[in-house]
Design an enzyme around this catalytic site. Sequence first.
Site, PDB file in Angstrom:
ATOM      1  N   HIS A   1       0.752  -1.105  -0.362  1.00  0.00           N
ATOM      2  CA  HIS A   1       0.061  -0.252  -0.002  1.00  0.00           C
ATOM      3  C   HIS A   1       0.887   1.346   0.040  1.00  0.00           C
ATOM      4  CE1 HIS A   1      -3.163   2.776   2.284  1.00  0.00           C
ATOM      5  NE2 HIS A   1      -3.469   2.578   1.030  1.00  0.00           N
TER       6      HIS A   1
ATOM      7  N   HIS B   1      -0.550  11.341  -2.032  1.00  0.00           N
ATOM      8  CA  HIS B   1      -1.804  10.973  -1.475  1.00  0.00           C
ATOM      9  C   HIS B   1      -2.811  12.209  -1.320  1.00  0.00           C
ATOM     10  CE1 HIS B   1      -5.222   9.785   1.398  1.00  0.00           C
ATOM     11  NE2 HIS B   1      -5.256   8.538   0.652  1.00  0.00           N
TER      12      HIS B   1
END
Length: 246
Positions: free
Chosen positions: A11, A53
């Site tokens: 991730h 992100h």
Amino acid sequence: MKLLLPRWFAHRGGGSLAPENTLSGIRLAARLGYRAVEFDVMLSADGTPFLIHDETLTRTTNGQGRVCDTPDRILLTLDAGQGEPLPTLAQAAALCRELGLLANVEIKPATGFERQTAEIVARQCAELWQGAEIPPLISSFSMTALAIARDLAPAMPRGLLFDRVPADWRQRMSDLQGVTLHCNAAHVADEVVLEANAHGIPVLCYTVNRPAQAEMLLASGVSAFFTDRLDLFVETSAYKALQLGG
């Protein structure tokens, strides 16, 4: 469109073991034996896709302000943690191809930049992975972004990304010609997994950081997982029981 999925995705590059969305994280995942990485892509003020992100720079870099308002010349000087620079999509693609990794490219548009982000990322993915044996998996929470990716890069497999899977997910999957269903592990319903399996659609769950949770989801029919705990699933017997599939 058939996609060969490893069981585990690192991730945001290297999970919790490296600065997120960096090349060092991707390298670490490969060294630990992972065959797939996930990372987020957002545009700079110059329209360059960078791996990051958040819409703002504060949490993951030593910069300030919104990513979409910051030019490349500033982004390229920032520290994304432990001296790591913010990588571009082009740099990440080259590294994934070099290491033989499947890349899950999440289109992460800043507010108001959904169409522009999708167009640039889809076109770049088609160019950067042209002729690659392992094409990237493009995913997004934005159905608009996935529709643009479908039209501009039809050869790239697409994954529909949800926090809670809506009742009309199969219709959306058909409309967007998606190949994978990405769900929040905390909210995924058994009936959704059963329906997906019945139609040959792999279900991928995020973010799975406990072996017991992984075992339960695997038993329910989930195909693959995104994890921050790269070390945990490499080092425990649970990892060996859940070896990378394919």
